[in-house]
Design a protein around this motif. Structure first.
Motif, mmCIF file in Angstrom:
data_model
loop_
_atom_site.group_PDB
_atom_site.id
_atom_site.type_symbol
_atom_site.label_atom_id
_atom_site.label_comp_id
_atom_site.label_asym_id
_atom_site.label_seq_id
_atom_site.Cartn_x
_atom_site.Cartn_y
_atom_site.Cartn_z
ATOM 1 N N CYS A 31 0.864 -1.114 0.212
ATOM 2 C CA CYS A 31 -0.041 -0.008 0.109
ATOM 3 C C CYS A 31 0.785 1.304 -0.124
ATOM 4 N N GLY A 32 1.073 1.927 1.383
ATOM 5 C CA GLY A 32 2.171 3.030 1.060
ATOM 6 C C GLY A 32 3.453 2.509 1.024
ATOM 7 N N ASP A 52 -0.433 -3.710 -5.851
ATOM 8 C CA ASP A 52 -0.467 -2.334 -5.258
ATOM 9 C C ASP A 52 -1.807 -1.705 -5.372
ATOM 10 N N LYS A 54 -2.604 0.962 -3.353
ATOM 11 C CA LYS A 54 -2.487 2.273 -3.014
ATOM 12 C C LYS A 54 -3.634 3.278 -3.633
ATOM 13 N N SER A 60 -10.318 4.389 0.714
ATOM 14 C CA SER A 60 -9.858 5.797 1.425
ATOM 15 C C SER A 60 -11.081 6.570 1.893
ATOM 16 N N THR A 75 -7.145 2.075 3.185
ATOM 17 C CA THR A 75 -5.888 2.739 2.511
ATOM 18 C C THR A 75 -5.873 4.203 2.747
ATOM 19 N N THR A 77 -4.718 7.115 4.513
ATOM 20 C CA THR A 77 -3.354 7.779 5.146
ATOM 21 C C THR A 77 -3.627 7.972 6.824
ATOM 22 N N TRP A 109 2.210 8.732 3.397
ATOM 23 C CA TRP A 109 2.216 7.618 2.597
ATOM 24 C C TRP A 109 1.509 6.380 3.250
ATOM 25 N N THR A 111 -0.690 3.813 5.559
ATOM 26 C CA THR A 111 -1.986 3.845 5.712
ATOM 27 C C THR A 111 -2.298 3.047 7.159
#
Ligand SMILES: Cc1cc2nc3c(=O)[nH]c(=O)nc-3n(C[C@H](O)[C@H](O)[C@H](O)COP(=O)(O)OP(=O)(O)OC[C@H]3O[C@@H](n4cnc5c(N)ncnc54)[C@H](O)[C@@H]3O)c2cc1C
Length: 290
Positions: A31-32, A52, A54, A60, A75, A77, A109, A111
Motif C-alpha cells: 500500500c504505502g 499495489d 494504494k 480511502s 487505504t 493515510t 504515505w 496507511t
C-alpha cells in the motif's frame, strides 16, 4: 537488493481480491510501502507478484455515524486521520497518536490498513484501537468477515489474515459516556517507534467509580497485550495513588517483554508500570471532566 517481481495494479477492490485469489501463494500486498519496502530492500521478503492497492480510492474514507461510530477505509493515510476534524472531535486520542507516529512524510504515505496488517508489536495504532474496542473487516473474493482487532494479532508479525484476504475497514464504536482514552509511548527519539507504549481506556460512573477499563501494551510482548489483571484492579474502584501503583504493578506482571538492543526486559517492565499509572490517571481525569 530487491528481487524481481511482477507488479500488478488493480483498479477496483473486486479486481484486487481476484488478483489475490489467483496469486495467493506467491504474492504480497503493497500500500504505502513504508514498512514493506524496508523488508524487501533487506532481502527479507521475496515475492513473485506485488499487488499495489494504494490507488484503491474506494478504500480511502472516514465515515462517522452516532450509532455505529467510525468506519475508516484501509487505504486511508495516517495524515488524513491526523487532520480529520471529525476524528479530532469524536476520538481525539487517535489524532494525538498519529501526531507522534513517525514523520509527516511517512504519515503522508503510510496507511492505517498497512500499519495494522504489518503486525509490528511496537506499532502505536493497534494498542490504541484495541483499547477503543475496534473491529477489523477482512475481505476475500469469497466474502467478508469482521473480527475484534484484539483477535487479529497471533504472533510476532503474524496476523489472522488469510493469504487471500485484505484488510478493508477499521470500525471504531462510539465512545461510551464518561469514557476517555489515553496513549503514551516511551522512546528515545521523538516520534520513533515505541520502546514500550500503554493505551488506557477508562469508563467511570456518576460517582467517579471505574465501571470499565481496557489497558493495552505495545512492544511489551510479541503482539499487543491486554493487561487484564491490571484492568481487574481498577474496576469498581475510585481513583487513588495507591490504586494506580497497584494497577501499574499488575500491568507489569501482565506484560511479556524481551530484552533487545533498545531496552532490557526489566526496563520494559518498569516502563509498563510507570506508563500505566500515568495513562490510567490521564484517561480517568479526562473521563471525569467529559
Ligand atoms: C521512519 C519510519 C518511522 C515509523 N515510525 C512509526 C511509529 O512511530 N509508530 C508506528 O506505529 N509505525 C511507525 N512506522 C510504521 C508505519 O506506520 C507503517 O510503515 C505504515 O503505516 C505502513 O503502512 P503502509 O501503507 O506503508 O504499508 P505497507 O508498507 O505497504 O505494508 C505493510 C504490510 O501490510 C500489508 N498490507 C498493507 N496494506 C494491507 C491491506 N489493506 N490488507 C492486507 N495487508 C496489507 C503489506 O503486505 C505489508 O505486509 C514507521 C515507519 C517508518 C518508515
Amino acid at each position: 537488493m530487491i528481487h524481481d517481481f511482477t507488479y500488478l495494479k488493480p483498479g477496483t477492490l473486486k479486481e484486487a481480491l481476484s488478483m489475490l485469489a489467483d496469486h495467493k501463494d506467491e504474492c504480497k500486498i503493497i500500500c504505502g510501502g513504508q514498512s514493506l519496502l524496508i523488508v524487501m530492500r533487506q532481502g527479507l521478503l521475496v515475492t513473485d507478484y506485488l499487488i499495489d492497492i494504494k490507488g484503491l480510492n474506494e478504500l480511502s474514507y472516514i465515515n462517522y455515524d452516532e450509532k455505529e461510530g467510525f468506519k475508516i477505509g484501509a487505504t486511508t493515510t495516517h495524515r488524513t486521520i491526523e487532520t480529520s476534524e471529525m476524528i479530532e472531535q469524536k476520538c481525539p486520542v487517535l489524532v494525538a497518536v498519529e501526531r507522534k507516529l513517525a514523520s509527516v512524510q511517512v504519515r503522508n504515505w503510510g496507511t492505517i490498513g498497512g500499519n495494522l496488517a504489518h503486525g509490528d508489536s511496537s506499532g502505536d495504532l493497534a494498542p490504541t484501537l484495541i483499547a477503543l474496542d475496534t473491529k477489523i473487516k477482512l475481505s476475500s473474493a469469497k466474502g467478508s468477515r469482521t473480527i475484534p482487532l484484539e483477535e487479529f494479532y497471533t504472533d510476532l508479525f503474524e496476523t489472522a489474515l488469510n493469504k487471500d484476504e485484505l484488510v478493508v475497514e477499521i470500525q471504531i464504536p462510539p465512545l461510551r459516556p464518561k469514557t476517555a482514552t489515553a496513549y503514551k509511548k516511551f522512546n528515545l527519539i521523538e516520534n520513533d517507534q515505541a520502546i514500550v507504549g500503554v493505551a488506557a481506556a477508562v469508563t467511570i460512573d456518576q460517582k467517579g467509580t471505574c465501571k470499565d477499563a481496557r489497558l493495552v501494551l505495545s512492544n511489551a510482548g510479541v503482539t499487543p497485550i491486554r493487561a487484564k489483571n491490571a484492568e481487574k484492579v481498577l474496576i469498581g474502584k475510585k481513583l487513588a495513588d495507591a490504586l494506580l501503583v497497584k494497577a501499574g504493578e499488575a500491568a507489569s506482571g501482565d506484560s511479556e517483554p524481551v530484552s533487545d538492543i533498545h531496552a532490557s526486559e526489566e526496563y520494559r517492565r518498569h516502563l509498563v508500570k510507570v506508563l500505566t499509572k500515568r495513562m490510567v490517571k490521564q484517561a480517568w481525569n479526562q473521563a471525569a471532566h467529559s
